[in-house]
Design a protein around this motif. Structure first.
Motif, PDB file in Angstrom:
ATOM      1  N   GLY A 121     -28.413 -10.130 -20.784  1.00  0.00           N
ATOM      2  CA  GLY A 121     -28.033  -9.883 -22.169  1.00  0.00           C
ATOM      3  C   GLY A 121     -26.523  -9.918 -22.352  1.00  0.00           C
ATOM      4  N   MET A 122     -25.794  -9.316 -21.416  1.00  0.00           N
ATOM      5  CA  MET A 122     -24.327  -9.350 -21.490  1.00  0.00           C
ATOM      6  C   MET A 122     -23.802 -10.780 -21.440  1.00  0.00           C
ATOM      7  SD  MET A 122     -23.221  -6.175 -19.037  1.00  0.00           S
ATOM      8  CE  MET A 122     -23.748  -4.496 -19.387  1.00  0.00           C
ATOM      9  N   LEU A 123     -24.370 -11.566 -20.549  1.00  0.00           N
ATOM     10  CA  LEU A 123     -23.922 -12.951 -20.400  1.00  0.00           C
ATOM     11  C   LEU A 123     -24.220 -13.761 -21.655  1.00  0.00           C
ATOM     12  CD1 LEU A 123     -22.790 -15.240 -18.650  1.00  0.00           C
ATOM     13  CD2 LEU A 123     -25.115 -15.606 -17.776  1.00  0.00           C
ATOM     14  N   HIS A 124     -25.451 -13.645 -22.164  1.00  0.00           N
ATOM     15  CA  HIS A 124     -25.839 -14.443 -23.331  1.00  0.00           C
ATOM     16  C   HIS A 124     -25.151 -13.984 -24.612  1.00  0.00           C
ATOM     17  CE1 HIS A 124     -29.316 -15.684 -20.741  1.00  0.00           C
ATOM     18  NE2 HIS A 124     -29.035 -16.842 -21.341  1.00  0.00           N
ATOM     19  N   SER A 125     -24.581 -12.773 -24.618  1.00  0.00           N
ATOM     20  CA  SER A 125     -23.859 -12.321 -25.808  1.00  0.00           C
ATOM     21  C   SER A 125     -22.579 -13.131 -26.024  1.00  0.00           C
ATOM     22  CB  SER A 125     -23.512 -10.837 -25.683  1.00  0.00           C
ATOM     23  OG  SER A 125     -22.526 -10.615 -24.688  1.00  0.00           O
ATOM     24  N   LEU A 126     -22.172 -13.888 -25.020  1.00  0.00           N
ATOM     25  CA  LEU A 126     -20.971 -14.724 -25.138  1.00  0.00           C
ATOM     26  C   LEU A 126     -21.308 -16.154 -25.561  1.00  0.00           C
ATOM     27  CD1 LEU A 126     -19.170 -13.540 -21.873  1.00  0.00           C
ATOM     28  CD2 LEU A 126     -18.868 -12.669 -24.202  1.00  0.00           C
ATOM     29  N   ASP A 135     -30.855 -15.196 -34.423  1.00  0.00           N
ATOM     30  CA  ASP A 135     -29.492 -15.230 -33.890  1.00  0.00           C
ATOM     31  C   ASP A 135     -29.499 -14.451 -32.583  1.00  0.00           C
ATOM     32  OD1 ASP A 135     -26.818 -15.377 -33.438  1.00  0.00           O
ATOM     33  OD2 ASP A 135     -26.202 -14.727 -35.434  1.00  0.00           O
ATOM     34  N   TRP A 136     -29.989 -15.102 -31.531  1.00  0.00           N
ATOM     35  CA  TRP A 136     -30.229 -14.415 -30.268  1.00  0.00           C
ATOM     36  C   TRP A 136     -28.932 -13.987 -29.593  1.00  0.00           C
ATOM     37  CZ3 TRP A 136     -35.114 -13.105 -28.900  1.00  0.00           C
ATOM     38  CH2 TRP A 136     -36.151 -13.725 -29.612  1.00  0.00           C
ATOM     39  N   GLY A 137     -27.900 -14.764 -29.716  1.00  0.00           N
ATOM     40  CA  GLY A 137     -26.620 -14.395 -29.116  1.00  0.00           C
ATOM     41  C   GLY A 137     -26.056 -13.137 -29.753  1.00  0.00           C
ATOM     42  N   TYR A 138     -26.145 -13.063 -31.080  1.00  0.00           N
ATOM     43  CA  TYR A 138     -25.652 -11.880 -31.775  1.00  0.00           C
ATOM     44  C   TYR A 138     -26.501 -10.655 -31.429  1.00  0.00           C
ATOM     45  CZ  TYR A 138     -24.130  -8.825 -35.572  1.00  0.00           C
ATOM     46  OH  TYR A 138     -23.643  -7.764 -36.300  1.00  0.00           O
ATOM     47  N   ALA A 139     -27.824 -10.859 -31.345  1.00  0.00           N
ATOM     48  CA  ALA A 139     -28.710  -9.759 -30.955  1.00  0.00           C
ATOM     49  C   ALA A 139     -28.365  -9.269 -29.548  1.00  0.00           C
ATOM     50  CB  ALA A 139     -30.168 -10.207 -31.021  1.00  0.00           C
ATOM     51  N   ALA A 140     -28.028 -10.201 -28.644  1.00  0.00           N
ATOM     52  CA  ALA A 140     -27.638  -9.825 -27.287  1.00  0.00           C
ATOM     53  C   ALA A 140     -26.353  -9.003 -27.307  1.00  0.00           C
ATOM     54  CB  ALA A 140     -27.464 -11.067 -26.425  1.00  0.00           C
ATOM     55  N   ALA A 141     -25.427  -9.349 -28.201  1.00  0.00           N
ATOM     56  CA  ALA A 141     -24.182  -8.587 -28.325  1.00  0.00           C
ATOM     57  C   ALA A 141     -24.467  -7.166 -28.804  1.00  0.00           C
ATOM     58  CB  ALA A 141     -23.221  -9.289 -29.279  1.00  0.00           C
ATOM     59  N   LEU A 142     -25.343  -7.031 -29.792  1.00  0.00           N
ATOM     60  CA  LEU A 142     -25.703  -5.700 -30.278  1.00  0.00           C
ATOM     61  C   LEU A 142     -26.397  -4.894 -29.185  1.00  0.00           C
ATOM     62  CD1 LEU A 142     -27.037  -6.483 -33.885  1.00  0.00           C
ATOM     63  CD2 LEU A 142     -24.721  -5.905 -33.156  1.00  0.00           C
ATOM     64  N   GLY A 143     -27.287  -5.550 -28.444  1.00  0.00           N
ATOM     65  CA  GLY A 143     -27.961  -4.875 -27.344  1.00  0.00           C
ATOM     66  C   GLY A 143     -26.988  -4.447 -26.258  1.00  0.00           C
ATOM     67  N   THR A 144     -25.972  -5.272 -26.001  1.00  0.00           N
ATOM     68  CA  THR A 144     -24.965  -4.927 -24.998  1.00  0.00           C
ATOM     69  C   THR A 144     -24.184  -3.691 -25.407  1.00  0.00           C
ATOM     70  OG1 THR A 144     -24.743  -7.232 -24.314  1.00  0.00           O
ATOM     71  CG2 THR A 144     -22.913  -5.751 -23.788  1.00  0.00           C
ATOM     72  N   VAL A 145     -23.832  -3.609 -26.678  1.00  0.00           N
ATOM     73  CA  VAL A 145     -23.101  -2.438 -27.170  1.00  0.00           C
ATOM     74  C   VAL A 145     -23.948  -1.174 -27.013  1.00  0.00           C
ATOM     75  CG1 VAL A 145     -22.145  -1.338 -29.234  1.00  0.00           C
ATOM     76  CG2 VAL A 145     -21.661  -3.743 -28.759  1.00  0.00           C
TER      77      VAL A 145
END
Length: 303
Positions: free
Chosen positions: A39-44, A268-278
């Motif tokens: 998830g951290m990786l895909h948030s980028l 928007d899977w990348g954005y969702a990954a960013a929210l999950g990372t936070v």
């Protein structure tokens, strides 16, 4: 070469015994560590599963700072947290005190069993039951109000933005069948009987005993519950997803639901990954902070 001796009072465990833990660590690596790192990786990235995903750096995180719905969801979990550590602790504490006040050990066992038995039922069943109770037409809540002549108080409890969040937080009332009840009860059972006997000789009443003995003795347990409450609230979302989907008018929106909406509604899977990372970082920070505080407290106590 002489190996280090085990600390006094501890038995040295053969290293081969630790091999038994390998399957556990393997399961953690696959089902816990890998999803978090992925998830951290895909948030980028502008992540599009199955297709080319261009690298966007911190763009998803920049978008997060302008997401008003995301920040509004933290206001809701702030309200939920305050509710969770006040009213949702008071009733379990009172129940634990009442159980411990019983003179018969058999009665204590009976009431303790009856109060924790609902924990055996799946949480989803409990949520669905309350969803039916809140039904504006046939629900138990409105039916009771109409039966006692209070028709004007009947409402669409989870369909009205003014009452939806409160209705969600009331699920499970009186919240006795819960972890706080078990923790409070266990703490009270560990208070030496001699302390209560001395308090009785001094003429201390129930309220005085609660403030002067019970609460100070369970302070460490309260700290643990506080940390677990923060983690649970950050991960809160199941009840809101089943009962309201974050509505009406985003009145029950929480961070977990915002993340799910970004993934499955906005794709928007990348954005969702960013929210999950936070959320992951916040949860990890609370957990590590609690561990460090516990170790520091333990050293101070030994000193």
């Amino acid at each position: 070469m002489i190996g280090r001796k085990a600390p006094p009072g501890r038995r040295r465990i053969p290293w081969g015994v630790y091999l038994v833990l390998l399957p556990t660590f393997a399961a953690l690596a696959v089902f816990a560590y890998y999803p978090a790192l992925s998830g951290m990786l895909h948030s980028l990235y502008e992540w599009r599963p199955g297709f080319t995903s261009p690298f966007v750096g911190l763009e998803n995180y920049v978008t997060m700072f302008g997401d008003d719905l995301w920040w509004a969801s933290f206001r809701n979990i702030g309200i939920i947290f305050v509710w969770a550590v006040t009213l949702m602790w008071v009733f379990p504490l009172l129940a634990a005190e009442l159980v411990m006040s019983l003179s018969s050990e058999r009665l204590r066992f009976v009431f303790r069993t009856l109060l924790i038995l609902p924990l055996a039922f799946p949480a989803v069943v409990n949520v669905l039951l309350w969803q039916f109770m809140y039904d504006p037409r046939d629900g138990v809540v409105n039916s009771l109000l109409r039966a006692v002549g209070l028709d004007g108080l009947a409402s669409n409890w989870i369909g009205d933005p003014d009452t939806a969040l409160t209705a969600l937080m009331t699920v499970g009332f009186p919240w006795v069948a819960s972890l706080p009840f078990l923790v409070f009860l266990s703490a009270l059972q560990n208070v030496p009987a001699e302390i209560y006997q001395a308090a009785e000789v001094d003429g201390a009443g129930r309220l005085r005993r609660l403030w002067s003995i019970d609460l100070p003795m369970m302070l460490r347990d309260v700290k643990l519950l506080l940390v677990m409450a923060v983690i649970a609230v950050l991960q809160y979302g199941m009840q809101a997803h089943i009962m309201t989907k974050g509505g009406p008018d985003n009145a029950t929106q929480v961070p977990v639901l915002r993340m799910l909406d970004a993934a499955f509604l906005d794709t928007d899977w990348g954005y969702a990954a960013a929210l999950g990372t936070v959320l992951f970082v916040l949860t990890l920070a609370v957990s590590v902070g609690a561990l460090l505080a516990g170790r520091r407290g333990g050293r101070n106590a030994r000193a």
